[in-house]
Motif scaffolding. Structure first.
Motif, PDB file in Angstrom:
ATOM      1  N   UNK A 124      -9.652  -8.587 -35.784  1.00 54.24           N
ATOM      2  CA  UNK A 124      -9.157  -9.121 -34.331  1.00 54.24           C
ATOM      3  C   UNK A 124      -8.829  -7.975 -33.502  1.00 54.24           C
ATOM      4  N   UNK A 125      -8.067  -7.145 -33.930  1.00 50.89           N
ATOM      5  CA  UNK A 125      -7.281  -6.139 -33.232  1.00 50.89           C
ATOM      6  C   UNK A 125      -8.385  -4.998 -32.960  1.00 50.89           C
ATOM      7  N   UNK A 126      -8.998  -4.789 -33.892  1.00 52.09           N
ATOM      8  CA  UNK A 126     -10.089  -3.526 -33.556  1.00 52.09           C
ATOM      9  C   UNK A 126     -10.816  -3.503 -32.183  1.00 52.09           C
ATOM     10  N   UNK A 127     -11.248  -4.996 -31.802  1.00 52.27           N
ATOM     11  CA  UNK A 127     -11.834  -5.159 -30.712  1.00 52.27           C
ATOM     12  C   UNK A 127     -11.187  -5.674 -29.249  1.00 52.27           C
ATOM     13  N   UNK A 128      -9.873  -5.475 -29.684  1.00 52.38           N
ATOM     14  CA  UNK A 128      -8.798  -6.271 -28.619  1.00 52.38           C
ATOM     15  C   UNK A 128      -8.749  -4.962 -27.688  1.00 52.38           C
ATOM     16  N   UNK A 129      -8.193  -5.339 -26.306  1.00 54.37           N
ATOM     17  CA  UNK A 129      -7.698  -4.488 -25.352  1.00 54.37           C
ATOM     18  C   UNK A 129      -6.392  -4.503 -24.837  1.00 54.37           C
ATOM     19  N   UNK A 130      -5.647  -5.399 -25.565  1.00 47.81           N
ATOM     20  CA  UNK A 130      -4.347  -5.452 -25.285  1.00 47.81           C
ATOM     21  C   UNK A 130      -3.707  -4.255 -26.085  1.00 47.81           C
ATOM     22  N   UNK A 131      -3.906  -2.907 -25.321  1.00 44.41           N
ATOM     23  CA  UNK A 131      -3.632  -1.942 -25.947  1.00 44.41           C
ATOM     24  C   UNK A 131      -2.044  -1.630 -26.184  1.00 44.41           C
ATOM     25  N   UNK A 132      -1.302  -2.351 -25.524  1.00 42.78           N
ATOM     26  CA  UNK A 132       0.357  -2.155 -25.439  1.00 42.78           C
ATOM     27  C   UNK A 132       0.836  -3.016 -26.691  1.00 42.78           C
ATOM     28  N   UNK A 133       0.091  -3.922 -27.027  1.00 42.31           N
ATOM     29  CA  UNK A 133       0.556  -4.785 -28.262  1.00 42.31           C
ATOM     30  C   UNK A 133       1.116  -4.025 -29.554  1.00 42.31           C
ATOM     31  N   UNK A 134       2.369  -4.419 -30.050  1.00 40.98           N
ATOM     32  CA  UNK A 134       2.842  -3.841 -31.086  1.00 40.98           C
ATOM     33  C   UNK A 134       2.176  -3.793 -32.371  1.00 40.98           C
ATOM     34  N   UNK A 135       1.213  -5.011 -32.471  1.00 37.92           N
ATOM     35  CA  UNK A 135       0.607  -5.118 -33.535  1.00 37.92           C
ATOM     36  C   UNK A 135       1.494  -5.270 -34.646  1.00 37.92           C
ATOM     37  N   UNK A 136       2.681  -5.766 -34.744  1.00 34.57           N
ATOM     38  CA  UNK A 136       3.660  -5.859 -35.559  1.00 34.57           C
ATOM     39  C   UNK A 136       3.241  -6.303 -37.253  1.00 34.57           C
TER      40      UNK A 136
END
Ligand code: SF4
Length: 298
Positions: free
Chosen positions: A224-236
């Motif tokens: 999911x994350x590799x295609x996402x553009x919420x670049x500021x997300x901590x992706x905790x």
């Protein structure tokens, strides 16, 4: 600590020390000062000198935010529950306009409800107005929730387990401090000792670093994350592990919170451009979703 510093030097790592609230004996300080490092210090730390010169000051206390004075060259981090944030967010105006940067860390994102998402949107709108006023006055303070996304061209996540590891006082490595400190393990409360012994250690100074399936912590293995553009997300990673039992799969709550921030950053960028040519090369496109998982399902 000496062994940890030696390990950091051998591996060419940048070391950040997280200090206790009491003053360390001089002997410890002397060892710490043998290497270039960053200091992360609580606003409640009894060591005045350390607190004044820290790279990052952690505020756990909203009362402190109301009555403290802030240094315009310093970065502050506020750890808060969502309830406290919703009750007191207007107090952030002072610290935003008088510090270099404020990082707000919400400590219970997994508890957000649909109603909370609406409240969070309002909080972000208020903070966005505060920032807009600062920009109009020629100041450019930073607030992680809103200004990071405006400046980024790619993912800028926590990267625990990939670029960062934690060495705990017990001599063991952990993906991040949450894996060391949390008393929750698979939903059951356990003692700190139990968690430390059983749980999440990824090696030790004695045995070396041993991350199982290290690829799973990397962005290219997070579908999911590799295609996402919420670049500021901590992706905790810790939150992922806690909510979905997978280190590379985020929860609905983490994604929606990050997308509310992303969209509020987009509005802020449009608004501050009324006062000048800010970040002329940056564009944040409009999107219709708040959770990338919804798009994936279609
Ligand atoms: S918003 Fe969700 S999908 Fe996007 S980077 Fe954050 S956790 Fe990953």
């Amino acid at each position: 600590m000496k062994q940890g510093i030696f390990y950091g030097m051998k591996e060419n790592l940048m070391i950040q020390f997280v200090y206790p609230d009491y003053e360390l004996p001089q002997e410890y300080k002397d060892v710490i000062n043998t290497i270039d490092h960053g200091d992360i210090v609580s606003s409640l730390c009894e060591d005045d000198e350390l607190r004044k010169n820290a790279d990052v000051v952690i505020c756990h206390d909203w009362n402190g935010i109301q009555f403290s004075s802030f240094d315009k060259d310093r970065i502050y981090t506020l750890r808060t529950s969502k309830e406290d944030l919703f009750d007191r967010y207007k107090l952030l105006k002072g610290i935003i306009s008088s510090s270099l940067r404020l990082n707000v860390v919400i400590t219970d994102i997994e508890k957000f409800t649909e109603e909370d998402f609406k409240k969070y949107k309002e909080v972000l709108e208020y903070l966005s107005d505060v920032l807009k006023t600062c920009y109009a006055e020629g100041k450019s303070p930073q607030l992680n929730l809103l200004t990071d996304r405006m400046m980024l061209d790619g993912m800028n996540n926590c990267n625990a387990g990939v670029e960062n590891i934690t060495l705990a006082p017990n001599g063991k490595f952990y993906v991040c401090p949450a894996f060391y400190l949390s008393k929750e393990c698979d939903g059951n409360e356990k003692s700190l000792d139990e968690v430390c012994q059983k749980g999440y250690s990824i090696g030790s100074l004695k045995e070396g670093l041993d991350i199982k399936n290290p690829q799973l912590y990397k962005l290219d293995h997070a579908p999911l994350c590799r295609k996402c553009d919420a670049y500021q997300c901590k992706r905790c990673i810790w939150l992922n592990r806690k909510t979905t039992l997978e280190v590379n799969t985020p929860s609905h709550e983490q994604c929606v919170v990050a997308h509310l921030e992303r969209n509020a950053s987009r509005n802020l960028l449009t608004n501050i451009r009324k006062y000048g040519a800010f970040l002329a090369d940056k564009e944040i496109k409009g999107i219709e979703y708040l959770d990338p998982f919804d798009v994936l399902q279609k």
